[in-house]
Design a protein around this motif. Structure first.
Motif, PDB file in Angstrom:
ATOM      1  N   LYS A  73       0.823  -0.956   0.089  1.00 47.05           N
ATOM      2  CA  LYS A  73       0.101   0.329  -0.358  1.00 47.05           C
ATOM      3  C   LYS A  73       0.663   1.270   0.243  1.00 47.05           C
ATOM      4  O   LYS A  73       0.433   2.539  -0.259  1.00 47.05           O
ATOM      5  CB  LYS A  73      -1.075   0.145   1.101  1.00 47.05           C
ATOM      6  N   LYS A  74       1.884   1.513   0.329  1.00 50.08           N
ATOM      7  CA  LYS A  74       3.391   2.421   0.374  1.00 50.08           C
ATOM      8  C   LYS A  74       3.779   2.615  -0.637  1.00 50.08           C
ATOM      9  O   LYS A  74       4.155   4.187  -1.478  1.00 50.08           O
ATOM     10  CB  LYS A  74       3.811   2.206   1.381  1.00 50.08           C
ATOM     11  N   LEU A  75       3.395   2.083  -1.740  1.00 41.68           N
ATOM     12  CA  LEU A  75       3.779   1.972  -2.937  1.00 41.68           C
ATOM     13  C   LEU A  75       3.043   3.494  -4.096  1.00 41.68           C
ATOM     14  O   LEU A  75       3.782   4.618  -4.721  1.00 41.68           O
ATOM     15  CB  LEU A  75       4.112   0.470  -3.663  1.00 41.68           C
ATOM     16  N   LYS A  76       1.825   3.586  -3.761  1.00 40.14           N
ATOM     17  CA  LYS A  76       1.240   4.679  -4.042  1.00 40.14           C
ATOM     18  C   LYS A  76       1.612   6.072  -3.604  1.00 40.14           C
ATOM     19  O   LYS A  76       1.234   7.068  -4.460  1.00 40.14           O
ATOM     20  CB  LYS A  76      -0.405   4.070  -3.952  1.00 40.14           C
ATOM     21  N   LYS A  77       2.246   5.876  -2.533  1.00 37.99           N
ATOM     22  CA  LYS A  77       2.698   6.966  -1.610  1.00 37.99           C
ATOM     23  C   LYS A  77       3.704   7.755  -2.313  1.00 37.99           C
ATOM     24  O   LYS A  77       4.601   8.621  -1.945  1.00 37.99           O
ATOM     25  CB  LYS A  77       2.501   7.359  -0.430  1.00 37.99           C
ATOM     26  N   LEU A  78       5.226   6.788  -2.841  1.00 37.80           N
ATOM     27  CA  LEU A  78       5.949   6.383  -3.043  1.00 37.80           C
ATOM     28  C   LEU A  78       6.675   7.310  -4.409  1.00 37.80           C
ATOM     29  O   LEU A  78       8.207   7.567  -4.029  1.00 37.80           O
ATOM     30  CB  LEU A  78       6.566   5.091  -2.580  1.00 37.80           C
ATOM     31  N   TRP A  79       6.193   7.122  -5.216  1.00 33.97           N
ATOM     32  CA  TRP A  79       6.476   7.956  -6.455  1.00 33.97           C
ATOM     33  C   TRP A  79       6.512   9.260  -6.175  1.00 33.97           C
ATOM     34  O   TRP A  79       7.745   8.796  -7.420  1.00 33.97           O
ATOM     35  CB  TRP A  79       5.446   7.744  -7.220  1.00 33.97           C
ATOM     36  N   PHE A 298      18.929   6.120   5.380  1.00 31.04           N
ATOM     37  CA  PHE A 298      19.269   5.974   4.877  1.00 31.04           C
ATOM     38  C   PHE A 298      18.411   5.178   3.210  1.00 31.04           C
ATOM     39  O   PHE A 298      19.673   4.133   2.173  1.00 31.04           O
ATOM     40  CB  PHE A 298      18.546   4.335   5.496  1.00 31.04           C
ATOM     41  N   SER A 299      17.806   6.100   3.546  1.00 31.82           N
ATOM     42  CA  SER A 299      16.940   5.820   1.663  1.00 31.82           C
ATOM     43  C   SER A 299      17.582   6.572   0.423  1.00 31.82           C
ATOM     44  O   SER A 299      17.503   5.840  -1.046  1.00 31.82           O
ATOM     45  CB  SER A 299      15.100   6.357   1.374  1.00 31.82           C
ATOM     46  N   CYS A 300      18.754   7.459   1.104  1.00 28.96           N
ATOM     47  CA  CYS A 300      19.152   8.086  -0.092  1.00 28.96           C
ATOM     48  C   CYS A 300      20.439   7.257   0.214  1.00 28.96           C
ATOM     49  O   CYS A 300      21.397   8.701  -0.550  1.00 28.96           O
ATOM     50  CB  CYS A 300      19.015   9.512  -0.060  1.00 28.96           C
ATOM     51  N   CYS A 301      21.010   7.134   0.778  1.00 31.83           N
ATOM     52  CA  CYS A 301      21.550   6.814   0.397  1.00 31.83           C
ATOM     53  C   CYS A 301      22.884   5.788  -0.394  1.00 31.83           C
ATOM     54  O   CYS A 301      21.909   5.151  -0.735  1.00 31.83           O
ATOM     55  CB  CYS A 301      22.752   5.588   1.696  1.00 31.83           C
ATOM     56  N   ALA A 302      23.139   6.263  -1.161  1.00 28.59           N
ATOM     57  CA  ALA A 302      24.228   5.739  -1.929  1.00 28.59           C
ATOM     58  C   ALA A 302      24.927   4.703  -2.801  1.00 28.59           C
ATOM     59  O   ALA A 302      25.952   4.847  -3.020  1.00 28.59           O
ATOM     60  CB  ALA A 302      24.157   6.614  -3.402  1.00 28.59           C
ATOM     61  N   GLY A 303      24.038   4.023  -1.912  1.00 29.44           N
ATOM     62  CA  GLY A 303      24.676   2.426  -2.088  1.00 29.44           C
ATOM     63  C   GLY A 303      23.858   1.242  -2.624  1.00 29.44           C
ATOM     64  O   GLY A 303      23.044   0.983  -3.429  1.00 29.44           O
ATOM     65  N   LEU A 324      11.933  -0.696  -0.497  1.00 30.08           N
ATOM     66  CA  LEU A 324      11.549   0.024  -2.105  1.00 30.08           C
ATOM     67  C   LEU A 324      11.671   0.926  -2.746  1.00 30.08           C
ATOM     68  O   LEU A 324      12.209   1.151  -3.641  1.00 30.08           O
ATOM     69  CB  LEU A 324       9.947   0.493  -1.860  1.00 30.08           C
ATOM     70  N   LEU A 325      12.828   2.251  -2.190  1.00 34.94           N
ATOM     71  CA  LEU A 325      12.811   3.352  -2.469  1.00 34.94           C
ATOM     72  C   LEU A 325      14.698   2.613  -3.189  1.00 34.94           C
ATOM     73  O   LEU A 325      14.960   3.351  -4.281  1.00 34.94           O
ATOM     74  CB  LEU A 325      13.200   4.305  -1.903  1.00 34.94           C
ATOM     75  N   HIS A 326      15.551   2.170  -2.338  1.00 30.98           N
ATOM     76  CA  HIS A 326      16.558   1.768  -3.449  1.00 30.98           C
ATOM     77  C   HIS A 326      16.148   0.385  -4.792  1.00 30.98           C
ATOM     78  O   HIS A 326      17.187   0.004  -5.335  1.00 30.98           O
ATOM     79  CB  HIS A 326      17.671   0.826  -2.210  1.00 30.98           C
ATOM     80  N   LEU A 327      14.865  -0.539  -4.462  1.00 27.79           N
ATOM     81  CA  LEU A 327      15.280  -0.905  -5.262  1.00 27.79           C
ATOM     82  C   LEU A 327      14.256  -0.358  -6.716  1.00 27.79           C
ATOM     83  O   LEU A 327      14.403  -1.168  -8.156  1.00 27.79           O
ATOM     84  CB  LEU A 327      13.914  -2.561  -4.631  1.00 27.79           C
TER      85      LEU A 327
END
Length: 345
Positions: A73-79, A298-303, A324-327
């Protein structure tokens, strides 16, 4: 065989030492740094040929168990945050790739992959398919990984300590399954490993770069979402962290580090630029209300998706959003970088 044992023992000692010293990101960072040191000083570091594939399988299975039905359900809010993350990091990576090629006397293809905002495994696989210098790329990514994986957990710890002081919420969490019998947990673990193995095999025989990791995450995650019967114990996660650090550490040699030393100002500028970008994008996502600040960092860490997720899983963050954001970022690299490779090659 003895050399392999010594390499693994060295990695384990490094990880445990960092854990005892309570250094953020301890197990993986400690294993990586001590393995690098051992290999550079002795030249005798060695891991089995399938070590990287096995680590991707283990990490993918563990990450897959972190995804649950409510996370879909979080995918809709993460675009929106995903788009912001993709545009910001891709633009910075391309700009710095051009900058690195000009200042370091490096071919543009290798420079593009060296500054790519992804994990070393998938980036090196992409580069190998298009003709980049993978050993130099690995050295660059190792240095970036060491700095980012030391700095980002420290930043998250500072933020979470401040939050703990204000709200009483814990800094560290342990993601264990529901309390149940040992027999049931053992069966669930074996089931998870079997499901992960299917994903790993599909990924291995596919032509997808780093497909072992990607397919293991996707298939294990899907089974977790629909059944809720997967489980990976903490000791297996810690084993994966140490092995991941050892695999990363073994990808570097003295020749590439000597080259990096000669262009160190440019390299450090790019790496600390990524660190600044992590803070800026993470803060922006937090201010817009998409994630809390530690999760944003952590989501924005370039690893790599596996490495960042393993480090983040020790902290009280929304681990599903991190995954999800890293994927999404991984998939964007999968689409854009082969095109860039074809253009610049």
């Amino acid at each position: 065989m003895m050399t392999v044992f010594l390499t693994l023992l060295t990695a384990a000692i490094g990880g445990i030492l960092f854990l005892l010293l309570k250094i953020p990101g301890s197990l993986m960072v400690g294993a990586m740094l001590i393995t690098i040191l051992f290999n550079l000083l002795t030249g005798r570091g060695m891991l089995p040929g399938g070590a990287s594939v096995f680590v991707q399988f283990l990490l993918g299975a563990y990450i897959g168990t972190m995804l649950h039905r409510e996370d879909i359900k979080k995918l809709k809010k993460l675009w929106a945050p995903a788009l912001l993350l993709l545009l910001g990091m891709t633009a910075y990576a391309i700009f710095m790739g051009v900058f690195f090629s000009k200042t370091a006397d490096c071919d543009i293809l290798t420079a593009m992959y060296a500054t790519a905002p992804g994990g070393m495994v998938e980036v090196c696989l992409f580069a190998g398919d298009t003709g980049g210098d993978t050993s130099l790329i690995a050295a660059f990514h190792t240095l970036r990984t060491a700095i980012l994986y030391l700095a980002v957990p420290v930043m998250a710890t500072v933020i979470l300590k401040k939050r703990e002081k204000n709200t009483g919420e814990a800094i560290y969490v342990h993601h264990e399954g529901q309390k149940t019998s040992r027999k049931t947990l053992l069966l669930q673990m074996l089931f998870t490993l079997a499901v992960g193995a299917i994903g790993a095999i599909i990924g291995k025989i596919s032509s997808v770069p780093a497909g072992t990791l990607l397919f293991t995450i996707v298939i294990t995650g899907a089974v977790t979402i629909f059944t809720g019967k997967t489980y990976m114990p903490r000791w297996l996660k810690r084993t994966a962290q140490i092995l991941s650090g050892a695999v990363i550490g073994m990808r570097c040699n003295i020749k590439d580090f000597l080259y990096i030393k000669n262009v160190l100002p440019s390299v450090l500028l790019i790496i600390f630029g990524y660190l600044l970008l992590t803070v800026v994008l993470g803060s922006l996502l937090s201010r817009k209300g998409y994630v809390d600040l530690p999760t944003g960092i952590f989501s924005c860490c370039a690893g790599g998706v596996s490495d960042v997720t393993l480090v983040a899983s020790d902290y009280d963050v929304d681990i599903a959003k991190v995954v999800l954001l890293h994927l999404v970022r991984y998939l964007s690299i999968f689409v854009t970088y082969p095109i860039l490779g074809a253009i610049f090659s």
